[in-house]
Design a protein around this motif. Sequence first.
Motif, mmCIF file in Angstrom:
data_model
loop_
_atom_site.group_PDB
_atom_site.id
_atom_site.type_symbol
_atom_site.label_atom_id
_atom_site.label_comp_id
_atom_site.label_asym_id
_atom_site.label_seq_id
_atom_site.Cartn_x
_atom_site.Cartn_y
_atom_site.Cartn_z
ATOM 1 N N SER A 92 0.831 -1.115 0.268
ATOM 2 C CA SER A 92 -0.027 -0.144 0.132
ATOM 3 C C SER A 92 0.755 1.155 0.134
ATOM 4 O O SER A 92 1.953 1.279 0.682
ATOM 5 C CB SER A 92 -0.945 0.156 1.097
ATOM 6 O OG SER A 92 -0.281 0.297 2.461
ATOM 7 N N ARG B 282 -5.418 4.782 1.014
ATOM 8 C CA ARG B 282 -4.276 4.122 0.670
ATOM 9 C C ARG B 282 -4.562 3.199 -0.576
ATOM 10 O O ARG B 282 -5.779 2.513 -0.817
ATOM 11 C CB ARG B 282 -4.005 3.036 1.734
ATOM 12 C CG ARG B 282 -3.710 3.532 3.227
ATOM 13 C CD ARG B 282 -2.406 4.210 3.257
ATOM 14 N NE ARG B 282 -1.070 3.478 2.812
ATOM 15 C CZ ARG B 282 0.103 3.828 3.214
ATOM 16 N NH1 ARG B 282 0.442 5.033 3.492
ATOM 17 N NH2 ARG B 282 0.991 3.107 2.952
ATOM 18 N N PRO C 126 0.216 5.882 -0.139
ATOM 19 C CA PRO C 126 -0.744 6.729 0.214
ATOM 20 C C PRO C 126 -1.522 7.239 -1.215
ATOM 21 O O PRO C 126 -0.992 7.004 -2.281
ATOM 22 C CB PRO C 126 0.111 7.948 0.491
ATOM 23 C CG PRO C 126 1.051 7.641 1.184
ATOM 24 C CD PRO C 126 1.654 6.182 0.255
ATOM 25 N N ASP C 127 -2.925 7.429 -1.230
ATOM 26 C CA ASP C 127 -3.640 7.694 -2.494
ATOM 27 C C ASP C 127 -3.326 9.080 -2.540
ATOM 28 O O ASP C 127 -3.833 9.941 -2.077
ATOM 29 C CB ASP C 127 -5.196 7.206 -2.131
ATOM 30 C CG ASP C 127 -5.921 7.348 -3.442
ATOM 31 O OD1 ASP C 127 -5.500 8.178 -4.405
ATOM 32 O OD2 ASP C 127 -7.103 6.873 -3.286
#
Length: 215
Positions: A130, A140, A132-133
């Motif tokens: 994962s 995520r 960070p988005d």
Amino acid sequence: MVARTGLLVGCWGTAALLAVVLLVSLLRSEPTGADTPEAAVARLLQGIADTDPVAIVAAIDPAEADDPRRAGAAYDRLGERLLREGEAPPLDVTAVLAAAESQLDGSVDLTAVATVAALDLELEGLDLRSVPDPDDLGARRVFVLAGDLDVTLDPDRLPESRAGLGKASYSMPLAQGWVRDREEPIEPFLVAVERDGRWYVSLEASADGLLGPAR
């Protein structure tokens, strides 16, 4: 048809969710969500492999799981634009998956359940990471680095209406072969969001991240 079937292998369990979500929401008894973004995605994918609608619902963002129209719209976007290229599943597997999806369109049908029950799905070697988005720093993006969904068709468990199909197997690599709009390669991921300290998969955010804003 080959590409569309590829998506069916990976996502038919979500289609089942859309058909039974209101019933399943009344049956929830286990904790929903997961401790980490990766665990939320793993829970969803394992729920699909186990053909377990309760587990699928438990992994989905509650705001979407409780509103089948929202979940349905996101699933339709993914189904229309996120496709697979590469090795084609056997025709018998394709026929069962297509039948299951059509029968699960809006209602739970006993023939659909029996058809799906003829498929054994195994999730093998899942590896997730994962980050960070960029569209939502509180979410995520969970990328699928490796893993296979192995599908085996047992014709002896098919209902009479689907008689004539033969035993077949297919292994779909989850980390490769995905394209957007039939041309642009995509590194597959799902978006996990945090709700009250628990992590869930957002189909809407996943569709937005993979495909861009809704048209």
